[in-house]
Structure formats: structure tokens, C-alpha cells
Write a protein that holds these residues in place. Structure first.
Motif, PDB file in Angstrom:
ATOM      1  N   LYS A 157       0.831  -1.206   0.000  1.00 32.80           N
ATOM      2  CA  LYS A 157       0.000   0.000   0.000  1.00 32.80           C
ATOM      3  C   LYS A 157       0.864   1.254   0.000  1.00 32.80           C
ATOM      4  O   LYS A 157       0.566   2.214  -0.697  1.00 32.80           O
ATOM      5  CB  LYS A 157      -0.956  -0.011   1.193  1.00 32.80           C
ATOM      6  CG  LYS A 157      -2.058  -1.041   1.038  1.00 32.80           C
ATOM      7  CD  LYS A 157      -2.983  -1.047   2.236  1.00 32.80           C
ATOM      8  CE  LYS A 157      -3.990  -2.179   2.107  1.00 32.80           C
ATOM      9  NZ  LYS A 157      -4.872  -2.273   3.263  1.00 32.80           N
ATOM     10  N   SER A 158       1.960   1.234   0.770  1.00 29.94           N
ATOM     11  CA  SER A 158       2.829   2.416   0.801  1.00 29.94           C
ATOM     12  C   SER A 158       3.527   2.618  -0.541  1.00 29.94           C
ATOM     13  O   SER A 158       3.690   3.750  -1.004  1.00 29.94           O
ATOM     14  CB  SER A 158       3.843   2.326   1.937  1.00 29.94           C
ATOM     15  OG  SER A 158       4.721   1.242   1.744  1.00 29.94           O
ATOM     16  N   GLY A 159       3.935   1.515  -1.188  1.00 30.75           N
ATOM     17  CA  GLY A 159       4.545   1.612  -2.509  1.00 30.75           C
ATOM     18  C   GLY A 159       3.575   2.171  -3.533  1.00 30.75           C
ATOM     19  O   GLY A 159       3.935   3.005  -4.369  1.00 30.75           O
ATOM     20  N   LEU A 160       2.330   1.723  -3.446  1.00 30.42           N
ATOM     21  CA  LEU A 160       1.312   2.229  -4.368  1.00 30.42           C
ATOM     22  C   LEU A 160       1.027   3.701  -4.089  1.00 30.42           C
ATOM     23  O   LEU A 160       0.880   4.489  -5.024  1.00 30.42           O
ATOM     24  CB  LEU A 160       0.022   1.413  -4.260  1.00 30.42           C
ATOM     25  CG  LEU A 160      -1.096   1.908  -5.175  1.00 30.42           C
ATOM     26  CD1 LEU A 160      -0.712   1.739  -6.647  1.00 30.42           C
ATOM     27  CD2 LEU A 160      -2.391   1.197  -4.877  1.00 30.42           C
ATOM     28  N   THR A 161       0.959   4.078  -2.820  1.00 29.63           N
ATOM     29  CA  THR A 161       0.701   5.475  -2.468  1.00 29.63           C
ATOM     30  C   THR A 161       1.758   6.377  -3.095  1.00 29.63           C
ATOM     31  O   THR A 161       1.440   7.431  -3.665  1.00 29.63           O
ATOM     32  CB  THR A 161       0.671   5.653  -0.936  1.00 29.63           C
ATOM     33  OG1 THR A 161      -0.412   4.873  -0.421  1.00 29.63           O
ATOM     34  CG2 THR A 161       0.493   7.101  -0.540  1.00 29.63           C
ATOM     35  N   TYR A 162       3.017   5.966  -3.015  1.00 28.57           N
ATOM     36  CA  TYR A 162       4.092   6.742  -3.631  1.00 28.57           C
ATOM     37  C   TYR A 162       3.874   6.871  -5.145  1.00 28.57           C
ATOM     38  O   TYR A 162       3.994   7.967  -5.711  1.00 28.57           O
ATOM     39  CB  TYR A 162       5.458   6.105  -3.343  1.00 28.57           C
ATOM     40  CG  TYR A 162       6.569   6.791  -4.089  1.00 28.57           C
ATOM     41  CD1 TYR A 162       7.096   7.991  -3.628  1.00 28.57           C
ATOM     42  CD2 TYR A 162       7.075   6.255  -5.275  1.00 28.57           C
ATOM     43  CE1 TYR A 162       8.104   8.640  -4.327  1.00 28.57           C
ATOM     44  CE2 TYR A 162       8.075   6.903  -5.975  1.00 28.57           C
ATOM     45  CZ  TYR A 162       8.591   8.090  -5.507  1.00 28.57           C
ATOM     46  OH  TYR A 162       9.570   8.740  -6.207  1.00 28.57           O
ATOM     47  N   GLN A 163       3.577   5.759  -5.807  1.00 30.85           N
ATOM     48  CA  GLN A 163       3.385   5.786  -7.260  1.00 30.85           C
ATOM     49  C   GLN A 163       2.178   6.637  -7.653  1.00 30.85           C
ATOM     50  O   GLN A 163       2.238   7.391  -8.636  1.00 30.85           O
ATOM     51  CB  GLN A 163       3.244   4.365  -7.811  1.00 30.85           C
ATOM     52  CG  GLN A 163       4.481   3.514  -7.656  1.00 30.85           C
ATOM     53  CD  GLN A 163       5.699   4.101  -8.341  1.00 30.85           C
ATOM     54  OE1 GLN A 163       5.616   4.773  -9.364  1.00 30.85           O
ATOM     55  NE2 GLN A 163       6.862   3.841  -7.770  1.00 30.85           N
ATOM     56  N   ILE A 164       1.105   6.537  -6.892  1.00 36.44           N
ATOM     57  CA  ILE A 164      -0.082   7.342  -7.183  1.00 36.44           C
ATOM     58  C   ILE A 164       0.242   8.822  -7.017  1.00 36.44           C
ATOM     59  O   ILE A 164      -0.193   9.661  -7.814  1.00 36.44           O
ATOM     60  CB  ILE A 164      -1.277   6.920  -6.301  1.00 36.44           C
ATOM     61  CG1 ILE A 164      -1.748   5.517  -6.678  1.00 36.44           C
ATOM     62  CG2 ILE A 164      -2.429   7.920  -6.387  1.00 36.44           C
ATOM     63  CD1 ILE A 164      -2.302   5.369  -8.092  1.00 36.44           C
ATOM     64  N   THR A 165       1.035   9.152  -6.005  1.00 35.50           N
ATOM     65  CA  THR A 165       1.441  10.550  -5.810  1.00 35.50           C
ATOM     66  C   THR A 165       2.218  11.055  -7.026  1.00 35.50           C
ATOM     67  O   THR A 165       1.974  12.167  -7.508  1.00 35.50           O
ATOM     68  CB  THR A 165       2.300  10.695  -4.531  1.00 35.50           C
ATOM     69  OG1 THR A 165       1.499  10.301  -3.412  1.00 35.50           O
ATOM     70  CG2 THR A 165       2.789  12.119  -4.343  1.00 35.50           C
ATOM     71  N   GLN A 166       3.133  10.231  -7.543  1.00 31.83           N
ATOM     72  CA  GLN A 166       3.897  10.621  -8.730  1.00 31.83           C
ATOM     73  C   GLN A 166       2.985  10.773  -9.952  1.00 31.83           C
ATOM     74  O   GLN A 166       3.111  11.730 -10.721  1.00 31.83           O
ATOM     75  CB  GLN A 166       5.000   9.597  -9.021  1.00 31.83           C
ATOM     76  CG  GLN A 166       6.020   9.431  -7.913  1.00 31.83           C
ATOM     77  CD  GLN A 166       6.598  10.746  -7.448  1.00 31.83           C
ATOM     78  OE1 GLN A 166       7.151  11.518  -8.232  1.00 31.83           O
ATOM     79  NE2 GLN A 166       6.462  11.037  -6.162  1.00 31.83           N
ATOM     80  N   LEU A 167       2.059   9.842 -10.128  1.00 34.67           N
ATOM     81  CA  LEU A 167       1.125   9.912 -11.255  1.00 34.67           C
ATOM     82  C   LEU A 167       0.175  11.099 -11.109  1.00 34.67           C
ATOM     83  O   LEU A 167      -0.203  11.731 -12.107  1.00 34.67           O
ATOM     84  CB  LEU A 167       0.330   8.602 -11.360  1.00 34.67           C
ATOM     85  CG  LEU A 167       1.140   7.383 -11.812  1.00 34.67           C
ATOM     86  CD1 LEU A 167       0.351   6.104 -11.585  1.00 34.67           C
ATOM     87  CD2 LEU A 167       1.554   7.524 -13.268  1.00 34.67           C
ATOM     88  N   GLU A 168      -0.184  11.416  -9.878  1.00 32.70           N
ATOM     89  CA  GLU A 168      -1.053  12.562  -9.608  1.00 32.70           C
ATOM     90  C   GLU A 168      -0.330  13.869  -9.959  1.00 32.70           C
ATOM     91  O   GLU A 168      -0.912  14.756 -10.586  1.00 32.70           O
ATOM     92  CB  GLU A 168      -1.455  12.538  -8.133  1.00 32.70           C
ATOM     93  CG  GLU A 168      -2.685  13.336  -7.801  1.00 32.70           C
ATOM     94  CD  GLU A 168      -3.144  13.076  -6.371  1.00 32.70           C
ATOM     95  OE1 GLU A 168      -4.356  13.231  -6.147  1.00 32.70           O
ATOM     96  OE2 GLU A 168      -2.319  12.746  -5.491  1.00 32.70           O
ATOM     97  N   LYS A 169       0.939  13.967  -9.578  1.00 34.57           N
ATOM     98  CA  LYS A 169       1.736  15.160  -9.907  1.00 34.57           C
ATOM     99  C   LYS A 169       1.832  15.359 -11.418  1.00 34.57           C
ATOM    100  O   LYS A 169       1.885  16.487 -11.903  1.00 34.57           O
ATOM    101  CB  LYS A 169       3.142  15.041  -9.320  1.00 34.57           C
ATOM    102  CG  LYS A 169       3.209  15.230  -7.825  1.00 34.57           C
ATOM    103  CD  LYS A 169       4.641  15.036  -7.330  1.00 34.57           C
ATOM    104  CE  LYS A 169       4.722  15.122  -5.820  1.00 34.57           C
ATOM    105  NZ  LYS A 169       6.096  14.846  -5.325  1.00 34.57           N
ATOM    106  N   ALA A 170       1.867  14.257 -12.152  1.00 37.03           N
ATOM    107  CA  ALA A 170       1.947  14.315 -13.615  1.00 37.03           C
ATOM    108  C   ALA A 170       0.582  14.532 -14.259  1.00 37.03           C
ATOM    109  O   ALA A 170       0.484  14.658 -15.478  1.00 37.03           O
ATOM    110  CB  ALA A 170       2.573  13.031 -14.151  1.00 37.03           C
ATOM    111  N   GLY A 171      -0.482  14.549 -13.441  1.00 34.07           N
ATOM    112  CA  GLY A 171      -1.833  14.767 -13.965  1.00 34.07           C
ATOM    113  C   GLY A 171      -2.459  13.540 -14.594  1.00 34.07           C
ATOM    114  O   GLY A 171      -3.462  13.649 -15.300  1.00 34.07           O
ATOM    115  N   LEU A 172      -1.899  12.359 -14.327  1.00 30.08           N
ATOM    116  CA  LEU A 172      -2.385  11.137 -14.972  1.00 30.08           C
ATOM    117  C   LEU A 172      -3.449  10.412 -14.165  1.00 30.08           C
ATOM    118  O   LEU A 172      -4.226   9.633 -14.722  1.00 30.08           O
ATOM    119  CB  LEU A 172      -1.205  10.196 -15.248  1.00 30.08           C
ATOM    120  CG  LEU A 172      -0.065  10.819 -16.066  1.00 30.08           C
ATOM    121  CD1 LEU A 172       1.070   9.819 -16.242  1.00 30.08           C
ATOM    122  CD2 LEU A 172      -0.559  11.346 -17.397  1.00 30.08           C
ATOM    123  N   VAL A 173      -3.479  10.643 -12.868  1.00 29.57           N
ATOM    124  CA  VAL A 173      -4.525  10.112 -11.998  1.00 29.57           C
ATOM    125  C   VAL A 173      -4.900  11.188 -10.980  1.00 29.57           C
ATOM    126  O   VAL A 173      -4.173  12.170 -10.791  1.00 29.57           O
ATOM    127  CB  VAL A 173      -4.110   8.824 -11.231  1.00 29.57           C
ATOM    128  CG1 VAL A 173      -3.743   7.699 -12.164  1.00 29.57           C
ATOM    129  CG2 VAL A 173      -3.014   9.088 -10.254  1.00 29.57           C
TER     130      VAL A 173
END
Length: 152
Positions: A71-87
Motif C-alpha cells: 500500500k505504501s509503494g502504491l501510495t508513492y506511485q499514485i502521488t507521482q502519477l497525480e503530480k503528472a496529472g495522470l490520476v
């Protein structure tokens, strides 16, 4: 605990081939996705899962299970994708602890542009290397491993 059952030469060769092939293929996929789409392999898989989900969204806990990460690994990836405007993230109205990852139009577009190159690498370095019987054996054998490790 009982005595260890050592691997035979054939078993060791299979294990080593599995490890090496997985690492080399993952490296090729990472390189291709990073250079052509500015995505990691895990980020690409997140976008794939979201695009296949109803409404382009999944609860974070379900998404973590489907891409096989913490879950923590996914949270990090989602944060990166969110910063890029992809999610983007959306709270669950029925459960204050629940959070959904939602694919944006930009995320769908990035996935659409990344998919051909990704598929090309997968085909060139795995699918087209094996004949039909080898692919079937790979699917069945690794499918059984996944079922057992997943508790199914």
C-alpha cells in the motif's frame, strides 16, 4: 524443521532461467517505458488496471493487490502519477478511510501512447520467442504458482 530438499540440476537451471529472464525482461520494459513514455513499469501497470476498471477507478487497496505492491509503494506511485496529472484521488463517500485512484483523460492518453512500444518489447523479448506449446506451459505453470501464492 526437516532437512532441506536441494534442487536437482534441472530444477536449479529452471530457477536460474526464471530469475534471469524476469530480471532482463523487466529491465528492458523499464528502459522502454521510461524513454518513450516517462513511466515506470509499475506506473504503466497502474494505468492499465485503472483503464480496465469500471469508470476508470479502483479503491487503492484493491489496486495495490492487483499490481502486487505494498500500500505504501502504491501510495508513492499514485502521488507521482497525480503530480503528472495522470490520476487523481477521490474519497469514498461510504467509508472515510477509503480512497480511490481515478484515471484522468491525460492518463488515458499517456497509456494509449505508451501501449504500442510496451507491447513491442513484450512481444520481441517474450511472446514471439516462444512457440505455442512453450507459451501454454508458461501460462499454466506460472498460473499455478500465482494461484498458490494468492491462496486460491
Amino acid at each position: 524443521m526437516g532437512e532441506a530438499k536441494w534442487l536437482s540440476d534441472d530444477e536449479m537451471a529452471a530457477w536460474q532461467a526464471f530469475l534471469t529472464a524476469g530480471a532482463l525482461l523487466d529491465r528492458r520494459i523499464e528502459e522502454q517505458l521510461k524513454s518513450e513514455a516517462d513511466l515506470s513499469h509499475l506506473q504503466y501497470e497502474v494505468l492499465v488496471r485503472l483503464s480496465a476498471a469500471e469508470g476508470g477507478e479502483l479503491r487503492m487497496s484493491e489496486l495495490a493487490g492487483s499490481v502486487v505492491t505494498t500500500k505504501s509503494g502504491l501510495t508513492y506511485q499514485i502521488t507521482q502519477l497525480e503530480k503528472a496529472g495522470l490520476v487523481r484521488r477521490r474519497s469514498c463517500a461510504a467509508d472515510v478511510r477509503g480512497v480511490y485512484a481515478v484515471l484522468t483523460d491525460a492518463g488515458r492518453d499517456r497509456l494509449r501512447r505508451a501501449a504500442p512500444g510496451h507491447l513491442g518489447v513484450v512481444r520481441a523479448h517474450l511472446i514471439d520467442v516462444l512457440d505455442g506449446d512453450q507459451l501454454r506451459s508458461l501460462r499454466e505453470g506460472l498460473g499455478e504458482v500465482v494461484r498458490r501464492l494468492s491462496g486460491g
